[in-house]
Design a protein around this motif. Structure first.
Motif, PDB file in Angstrom:
ATOM      1  N   VAL A   1       1.007  -1.298   0.108  1.00 39.98           N
ATOM      2  CA  VAL A   1       0.043  -0.027   0.166  1.00 39.98           C
ATOM      3  C   VAL A   1       0.628   1.394   0.167  1.00 39.98           C
ATOM      4  CG1 VAL A   1      -1.682   1.194   1.219  1.00 39.98           C
ATOM      5  CG2 VAL A   1      -1.874  -1.232   1.097  1.00 39.98           C
ATOM      6  N   TYR A   2       1.985   1.105   0.558  1.00 43.98           N
ATOM      7  CA  TYR A   2       2.973   2.420   0.689  1.00 43.98           C
ATOM      8  C   TYR A   2       3.353   2.712  -0.549  1.00 43.98           C
ATOM      9  CZ  TYR A   2       6.280   5.667   1.982  1.00 43.98           C
ATOM     10  OH  TYR A   2       7.137   6.958   2.122  1.00 43.98           O
ATOM     11  N   GLY A   3       3.867   1.660  -1.378  1.00 46.40           N
ATOM     12  CA  GLY A   3       4.549   2.034  -2.497  1.00 46.40           C
ATOM     13  C   GLY A   3       3.600   2.904  -3.417  1.00 46.40           C
ATOM     14  N   ALA A   4       2.091   2.530  -3.660  1.00 37.04           N
ATOM     15  CA  ALA A   4       1.379   3.330  -4.224  1.00 37.04           C
ATOM     16  C   ALA A   4       1.296   4.778  -3.650  1.00 37.04           C
ATOM     17  CB  ALA A   4       0.019   2.607  -4.433  1.00 37.04           C
TER      18      ALA A   4
ATOM     19  N   THR B   1       1.190   8.790 -14.622  1.00 39.48           N
ATOM     20  CA  THR B   1       2.371   8.467 -15.370  1.00 39.48           C
ATOM     21  C   THR B   1       3.560   9.307 -14.650  1.00 39.48           C
ATOM     22  OG1 THR B   1       1.460   8.709 -17.589  1.00 39.48           O
ATOM     23  CG2 THR B   1       3.849   9.188 -17.483  1.00 39.48           C
ATOM     24  N   TRP B   2       3.381  10.258 -13.984  1.00 41.53           N
ATOM     25  CA  TRP B   2       4.350  10.923 -13.044  1.00 41.53           C
ATOM     26  C   TRP B   2       4.605   9.943 -11.893  1.00 41.53           C
ATOM     27  CZ3 TRP B   2       7.761  14.314 -14.009  1.00 41.53           C
ATOM     28  CH2 TRP B   2       7.428  15.413 -15.164  1.00 41.53           C
ATOM     29  N   ALA B   3       3.353   9.164 -11.453  1.00 37.34           N
ATOM     30  CA  ALA B   3       3.717   8.327 -10.146  1.00 37.34           C
ATOM     31  C   ALA B   3       4.543   7.305 -10.623  1.00 37.34           C
ATOM     32  CB  ALA B   3       2.429   7.918  -9.702  1.00 37.34           C
ATOM     33  N   ILE B   4       4.365   6.840 -11.772  1.00 36.20           N
ATOM     34  CA  ILE B   4       5.032   5.567 -12.238  1.00 36.20           C
ATOM     35  C   ILE B   4       6.392   6.080 -12.526  1.00 36.20           C
ATOM     36  CG2 ILE B   4       5.444   4.070 -14.274  1.00 36.20           C
ATOM     37  CD1 ILE B   4       2.361   4.060 -14.440  1.00 36.20           C
ATOM     38  N   LEU B   5       6.756   7.060 -13.181  1.00 32.55           N
ATOM     39  CA  LEU B   5       8.118   7.828 -13.267  1.00 32.55           C
ATOM     40  C   LEU B   5       8.827   7.770 -11.909  1.00 32.55           C
ATOM     41  CD1 LEU B   5       7.737  10.187 -16.038  1.00 32.55           C
ATOM     42  CD2 LEU B   5       8.896   8.064 -16.270  1.00 32.55           C
ATOM     43  N   CYS B   6       7.995   8.251 -11.036  1.00 36.52           N
ATOM     44  CA  CYS B   6       8.802   8.534  -9.659  1.00 36.52           C
ATOM     45  C   CYS B   6       9.176   7.271  -9.125  1.00 36.52           C
ATOM     46  CB  CYS B   6       7.859   9.315  -8.539  1.00 36.52           C
ATOM     47  SG  CYS B   6       7.544  10.898  -8.985  1.00 36.52           S
TER      48      CYS B   6
ATOM     49  N   LEU C   1      -2.352  -0.276  -7.983  1.00 33.38           N
ATOM     50  CA  LEU C   1      -3.368   0.568  -7.234  1.00 33.38           C
ATOM     51  C   LEU C   1      -3.612   1.666  -7.730  1.00 33.38           C
ATOM     52  CD1 LEU C   1      -2.229  -0.500  -3.584  1.00 33.38           C
ATOM     53  CD2 LEU C   1      -4.059  -1.312  -4.951  1.00 33.38           C
ATOM     54  N   LEU C   2      -2.577   2.345  -8.831  1.00 31.79           N
ATOM     55  CA  LEU C   2      -2.815   3.603  -9.324  1.00 31.79           C
ATOM     56  C   LEU C   2      -4.144   3.756 -10.168  1.00 31.79           C
ATOM     57  CD1 LEU C   2       0.926   4.325 -10.048  1.00 31.79           C
ATOM     58  CD2 LEU C   2      -0.399   5.209  -8.023  1.00 31.79           C
ATOM     59  N   TRP C   3      -4.577   2.440 -10.636  1.00 30.09           N
ATOM     60  CA  TRP C   3      -5.813   2.522 -11.207  1.00 30.09           C
ATOM     61  C   TRP C   3      -7.002   2.229 -10.898  1.00 30.09           C
ATOM     62  CZ3 TRP C   3      -1.025   1.795 -13.714  1.00 30.09           C
ATOM     63  CH2 TRP C   3      -0.744   2.456 -14.896  1.00 30.09           C
ATOM     64  N   LEU C   4      -6.992   2.034  -9.390  1.00 32.43           N
ATOM     65  CA  LEU C   4      -7.908   1.754  -8.599  1.00 32.43           C
ATOM     66  C   LEU C   4      -8.174   2.416  -7.283  1.00 32.43           C
ATOM     67  CD1 LEU C   4      -7.384  -2.513  -8.926  1.00 32.43           C
ATOM     68  CD2 LEU C   4      -8.933  -1.152 -10.338  1.00 32.43           C
TER      69      LEU C   4
END
Length: 441
Positions: A115-118, A140-145, A371-374
């Motif tokens: 959970v913390y990763g997301a 997209t910014w979240a995935i890049l980070c 979790l970024l999509w949900l």
């Protein structure tokens, strides 16, 4: 980190600690691990909590922020002292207290990390999306980070991580203090906030300020960062104490500055912020309206420094904890069920190259991207909240247990002051735990 070879005291009688090492002189030039743990612990969520306390109650809770820093100094000092005085890691100490600690940590570190990763990736992405509105989407910014954090920790060692984290702390500190000065605080009112009072409805804001700012599982990682620095015996304890105090005094100034911003910019004008990390974006808008886009964008840079430093610190520090957990579990199984768990000797830097460390980095990065999509599933949120609520009471209680027992050489066991602060901290965290569980259910 060198092992000591002594028994860990689980029914085996007194232990002989490692030979007393010559005391090293504390030097400001060597400060580092404390800055890393403080930068990791103070993330966007802590900024929002402090800001909201200032916006709701003005300077009234300033005293709680100061006490919170003293509590964190005590916890981090106890963690570092355990590692240096005994030559054993915190996971080693927990394992000696019984199998229940291993079971709790195993479940916690897996669910919490997912959970913390997301959460960490999203938090670091928010200020970037605000700074570059024509750029990629928030997701997209979240995935890049996440990917940048993964690559940075994967290919670098502690020495580089420390240097980068100190840069982040410098950026955070300078920007937040600058913003606090810009809002022109009323110094008389702010000093009045050092008098302990509890306004109506402020109890859990107060407890949260004392217990929440800079306090996470990364408190337990402090000893690992101390060892990664090359401090491996009791002779380094004076240096560790200086390092820890400087880090949390810096954090205290940082927290007070955020409280001032909330009190002066929001409380006095009755401006409300949104919930969660997005409240910092609302603050950026308020700063832009009052001081212009330069100050607002500077604040967003500080927001990013706070969020991304937490991401990097967790990826590295909790990765070390998980690697130690796997190493000790495998060693205990190889030994069998009889006897004491073995003391492991791990060369400096070896744990950062191990497969458990790198597997945990992957766990923190790729599964949470789903979790970024949900919206986070309710059951997962509850499990995350329950396990997280118990961690700080668990840490305070086990440190009290370990540092008052024969597992710790007599000279470095807790004194009355340390016992008093850790006991108060433990009781505080129990109250916060009960409140958090009540809110969940």
């Amino acid at each position: 980190m060198a092992g000591t070879g002594e028994k860990d005291g689980t029914g085996a009688g007194p232990v002989a600690g490692p030979a007393e090492a010559p005391e090293r002189k504390a030097s400001w030039r060597l400060i580092g691990p404390g800055v890393v743990v403080a930068a990791t612990g103070v993330g966007a969520g802590d900024l929002v909590a402090t800001l909201l306390a200032g916006s709701k109650f003005g300077y009234t809770l300033l005293w709680a922020a100061v006490i919170g820093c003293l509590v964190k100094i005590s916890l981090a000092e106890a963690t570092g002292r355990w590692h240096l005085a005994t030559g054993r890691t915190l996971l080693d100490g927990w394992r000696g207290l019984g199998a229940w600690t291993t079971v709790y940590f195993a479940v916690y570190v897996v669910v919490w990390g997912f959970v913390y990763g997301a959460t960490a990736m999203s938090s670091a992405a928010l200020p970037l999306a605000a700074l570059f509105p024509a750029g990629p989407s928030l997701r997209t910014w979240a995935i890049l980070c996440g990917l940048v954090g993964l690559a940075f920790v994967w290919f670098n060692r502690y020495a580089v991580v420390e240097k980068v984290m100190m840069v982040f702390v410098g950026v955070m500190f300078v920007i937040v203090v600058y913003v606090a000065i810009r809002v022109a605080p009323g110094l008389g009112d702010s000093f009045a906030g050092l008098l302990p009072v509890l306004p109506d409805g402020s109890l859990f804001y107060t407890l949260g300020l004392i217990g929440g700012v800079g306090g996470t599982i990364t408190m337990a990682a402090y000893g690992y960062w101390v060892n990664a620095k090359g401090w491996t015996d009791s002779g380094w304890i004076p240096m560790m104490r200086l390092d820890n105090r400087v880090a949390y005094v810096t954090t205290g100034v940082f927290v007070v500055a955020m409280l001032i911003v909330g009190a002066e910019l929001l409380h006095s004008t009755n401006i409300a912020l949104g919930g969660g990390d997005r409240g910092l974006l609302d603050l950026s808008g308020v700063l832009e309206d009052r001081f212009g886009p330069v100050t607002a964008n500077l604040f967003l840079v500080g927001f990013f420094a706070a969020s991304f430093s937490s991401l990097v610190g967790v990826w590295h520090g909790v990765g070390l904890l998980f690697a130690d957990f796997v190493e000790r579990t495998r060693a205990a199984r190889a030994q069998g069920s009889g006897g004491e768990p073995p003391v492991l000797e791990v060369a400096r830097g070896q744990r950062e190259r191990s497969w458990p460390f790198r597997c945990y980095l992957l766990w923190l990065t790729f599964p949470p991207m789903g979790l970024l999509w949900l919206d986070r599933p309710f059951g997962l949120v509850v499990a995350y909240g329950v396990l997280g609520a118990f961690f700080m009471p668990f840490l305070a209680a086990t440190l009290l247990w370990l540092l008052n027992s024969s597992r710790t050489p007599r000279r470095w066991r807790n004194g009355p002051l340390s016992n008093g602060v850790l006991t108060v901290a433990g009781l505080l965290f129990v109250v916060l735990c009960v409140h958090e569980l009540y809110e969940l259910f």
